[in-house]
Design a protein around this motif. Structure first.
Motif, short mmCIF file in Angstrom:
data_model
loop_
_atom_site.label_atom_id
_atom_site.label_comp_id
_atom_site.label_asym_id
_atom_site.label_seq_id
_atom_site.Cartn_x
_atom_site.Cartn_y
_atom_site.Cartn_z
N GLY A 136 50.83 -66.68 -46.24
CA GLY A 136 50.95 -67.19 -44.69
C GLY A 136 52.33 -67.47 -44.46
N LEU A 137 52.55 -66.85 -43.25
CA LEU A 137 54.10 -66.98 -42.66
C LEU A 137 54.11 -67.34 -41.30
CD1 LEU A 137 56.05 -64.07 -44.53
CD2 LEU A 137 56.14 -66.68 -45.07
N ALA A 138 54.94 -67.73 -40.56
CA ALA A 138 55.17 -68.15 -39.21
C ALA A 138 56.47 -67.64 -38.82
CB ALA A 138 54.89 -69.32 -38.64
N ARG A 139 57.04 -67.02 -37.42
CA ARG A 139 57.96 -66.68 -37.24
C ARG A 139 58.79 -67.87 -36.54
NH1 ARG A 139 57.92 -61.08 -34.10
NH2 ARG A 139 59.37 -62.28 -32.83
N GLN A 140 60.20 -67.63 -36.97
CA GLN A 140 61.11 -68.87 -36.64
C GLN A 140 61.15 -69.06 -34.79
OE1 GLN A 140 65.18 -68.23 -37.90
NE2 GLN A 140 65.80 -70.30 -36.84
N ASP A 141 60.88 -68.10 -34.23
CA ASP A 141 61.03 -68.00 -32.88
C ASP A 141 59.87 -68.73 -32.26
OD1 ASP A 141 59.62 -65.65 -33.39
OD2 ASP A 141 60.07 -64.58 -31.97
N VAL A 142 58.75 -68.50 -32.91
CA VAL A 142 57.26 -69.15 -32.56
C VAL A 142 57.38 -70.61 -32.78
CG1 VAL A 142 55.12 -68.84 -32.76
CG2 VAL A 142 56.24 -66.96 -32.48
N ILE A 143 57.92 -70.85 -33.85
CA ILE A 143 58.14 -72.30 -34.46
C ILE A 143 59.04 -73.28 -33.46
CG2 ILE A 143 58.57 -73.84 -36.21
CD1 ILE A 143 57.71 -71.82 -38.17
N GLN A 144 60.31 -72.62 -33.11
CA GLN A 144 61.13 -73.12 -32.63
C GLN A 144 61.07 -73.14 -31.13
OE1 GLN A 144 64.92 -71.64 -33.68
NE2 GLN A 144 65.17 -73.07 -35.50
N ALA A 145 60.45 -72.42 -30.55
CA ALA A 145 59.85 -72.43 -29.13
C ALA A 145 58.89 -73.80 -28.71
CB ALA A 145 59.19 -71.24 -28.64
N ALA A 146 58.06 -73.79 -29.96
CA ALA A 146 57.22 -74.73 -29.55
C ALA A 146 57.81 -76.42 -30.09
CB ALA A 146 55.71 -74.71 -30.45
N TYR A 147 58.51 -76.33 -31.06
CA TYR A 147 58.94 -77.54 -31.79
C TYR A 147 60.25 -77.37 -32.06
CZ TYR A 147 54.12 -78.15 -32.07
OH TYR A 147 52.77 -78.51 -31.70
N PRO A 148 61.41 -77.55 -31.23
CA PRO A 148 62.87 -77.19 -31.36
C PRO A 148 63.26 -78.20 -32.11
CG PRO A 148 62.46 -77.83 -28.95
CD PRO A 148 61.12 -77.67 -29.45
N GLU A 149 62.59 -79.37 -32.22
CA GLU A 149 63.26 -80.40 -33.02
C GLU A 149 62.93 -80.37 -34.62
OE1 GLU A 149 59.59 -82.19 -31.66
OE2 GLU A 149 60.73 -80.47 -31.27
N VAL A 229 50.91 -57.45 -52.66
CA VAL A 229 50.89 -58.92 -51.97
C VAL A 229 51.27 -58.54 -50.40
CG1 VAL A 229 52.15 -60.95 -51.95
CG2 VAL A 229 51.89 -59.90 -54.03
N ALA A 230 50.55 -59.27 -49.50
CA ALA A 230 50.71 -58.98 -48.06
C ALA A 230 50.91 -60.18 -47.41
CB ALA A 230 49.42 -58.26 -47.46
N PRO A 231 51.88 -60.11 -46.35
CA PRO A 231 52.06 -61.08 -45.43
C PRO A 231 51.15 -61.50 -44.17
CG PRO A 231 53.43 -59.41 -45.01
CD PRO A 231 52.61 -58.85 -46.08
N ILE A 232 50.63 -62.65 -43.94
CA ILE A 232 49.89 -62.77 -43.13
C ILE A 232 50.56 -63.65 -41.88
CG2 ILE A 232 47.70 -63.67 -42.25
CD1 ILE A 232 47.43 -61.34 -44.23
N ILE A 233 50.99 -63.13 -40.77
CA ILE A 233 51.71 -63.74 -39.73
C ILE A 233 50.73 -64.53 -38.89
CG2 ILE A 233 53.55 -63.49 -37.97
CD1 ILE A 233 54.39 -62.51 -41.09
N PHE A 234 51.16 -66.00 -38.63
CA PHE A 234 50.55 -66.78 -37.93
C PHE A 234 51.31 -66.75 -36.64
CE2 PHE A 234 48.44 -68.35 -41.77
CZ PHE A 234 47.35 -68.72 -41.59
N PRO A 235 50.53 -66.53 -35.43
CA PRO A 235 50.98 -67.15 -34.20
C PRO A 235 51.00 -68.59 -33.80
CG PRO A 235 48.75 -66.13 -33.69
CD PRO A 235 49.20 -66.30 -35.30
N ILE A 236 50.51 -69.40 -34.72
CA ILE A 236 50.30 -70.80 -34.44
C ILE A 236 51.45 -71.55 -35.01
CG2 ILE A 236 48.65 -72.69 -34.66
CD1 ILE A 236 46.57 -70.51 -35.57
N PRO A 237 52.46 -72.03 -34.38
CA PRO A 237 53.55 -72.80 -35.02
C PRO A 237 53.04 -73.99 -36.03
CG PRO A 237 53.38 -73.51 -32.63
CD PRO A 237 52.31 -72.27 -32.83
N GLU A 238 51.97 -74.58 -35.67
CA GLU A 238 51.40 -75.83 -36.29
C GLU A 238 51.07 -75.37 -37.75
OE1 GLU A 238 51.11 -76.70 -32.16
OE2 GLU A 238 50.27 -75.19 -33.30
N ALA A 239 50.91 -74.17 -37.86
CA ALA A 239 50.46 -73.80 -39.43
C ALA A 239 51.62 -73.93 -40.32
CB ALA A 239 50.20 -72.17 -39.37
N ALA A 240 53.01 -73.84 -39.72
CA ALA A 240 53.92 -74.05 -40.59
C ALA A 240 54.80 -75.27 -40.66
CB ALA A 240 55.36 -73.12 -40.16
N ILE A 241 54.07 -76.44 -40.15
CA ILE A 241 54.44 -77.64 -40.23
C ILE A 241 53.74 -78.44 -41.33
CG2 ILE A 241 54.80 -80.06 -38.73
CD1 ILE A 241 55.13 -77.93 -36.34
#
Length: 260
Positions: A136-149, A229-241
């Motif tokens: 499971g992976l999340a993109r940096q731009d998705v995470i930082q848009a929601a939680y820049p801190e 092995v495959a990446p599954i990209i989450f559009p949910i920023p909380e998945a990476a926190i």
């Protein structure tokens, strides 16, 4: 019938979260009136896809039962102790040797924002791809848009940054090769030459120079491992926190407060 392995071992004996909370494991750090691990146990309990055994590495099931909220007591009877092991890869391999079955979802005790929707999206995404293992992976731009801190570690691939979501799925028996490769790569992390030989110089150079796209990286890795092995990209920023440091704990408390 998907099983689960919860990684609850502590790598850093001087963990500030454990020190501040006066507990021996990060899993037991208080959060929102219960322990951190109780949040993710509720997510596992409420996910209809997870009907297999629940294994935990680094924490005794008896410790989970002691002090557990009443709504989890019945569910905790499904939890089994995995053999103690140092590092997530070795712990995963040890659980498989002890009888953990495929498909096996591997996650961590410090992922209190995990919820059934994330779990089911991850499992269905992996099933759609038909891979041996998924990450499971999340993109940096998705995470930082929601939680820049928030400060996360990002893997840079062809101009895109990706953060891990502490979700791994070993779908088939062939995924054992991935667990073994992961373990050996951890062993070699302080031996650069061996690590280069393991991944291949060309791929490492492309990655370091920002010329290796995500899918190419996983295709290359799959060939080296001998399992898809495959990446599954989450559009949910909380998945990476997850909660690695005190500032993460503050952020998670804020997110939970807003969601309540």
């Amino acid at each position: 019938m998907t099983s689960v392995l919860i990684l609850a071992g502590t790598r850093d004996e001087a963990c500030p979260l454990c020190r501040d909370a006066k507990v021996e494991s990060k899993a037991l750090v208080p959060l929102g009136g219960v322990r951190m691990v109780d949040h993710m146990l509720r997510a596992l309990r409420d996910s209809p896809s997870l009907t297999g055994d629940i294994w935990i590495s680094g924490l005794c099931p008896e410790e989970l039962v002691e002090g557990a909220p009443m709504d989890l007591v019945g569910f905790l009877h499904r939890v089994r102790a995995a053999p103690a092991a140092i590092g997530p890869a070795k712990a995963t391999y040890a659980a498989l040797d002890a009888g953990a079955t495929f498909p096996l979802l591997v996650t961590t005790c410090d992922h209190p924002l995990l919820n059934p929707s994330m779990i089911d999206a991850f499992l269905s995404g992996a099933d759609a791809v038909g891979c041996d293992a998924a990450v499971g992976l999340a993109r940096q731009d998705v995470i930082q848009a929601a939680y820049p801190e928030t400060q996360r570690t990002y893997l840079k691939l062809a101009g895109e940054g990706y953060s891990g979501c502490n979700l791994f799925l070993l779908r088939t028996d062939n995924a054992r090769k991935g667990a073994e490769f992961w373990h050996n790569a951890e062993v070699d992390r302080k031996r650069p030459l061996k690590l280069v030989r393991r991944f291949g110089l060309g791929a490492l150079l492309r990655m370091l120079t920002g010329r290796l796209p995500l899918l190419d990286a996983f295709e290359h890795g799959s060939r080296r491992i001998g399992a898809s092995v495959a990446p599954i990209i989450f559009p949910i920023p909380e998945a990476a926190i997850d909660v690695d440091k005190p500032s993460d704990l503050v952020l998670v408390r804020q997110i939970m407060k807003l969601a309540s």
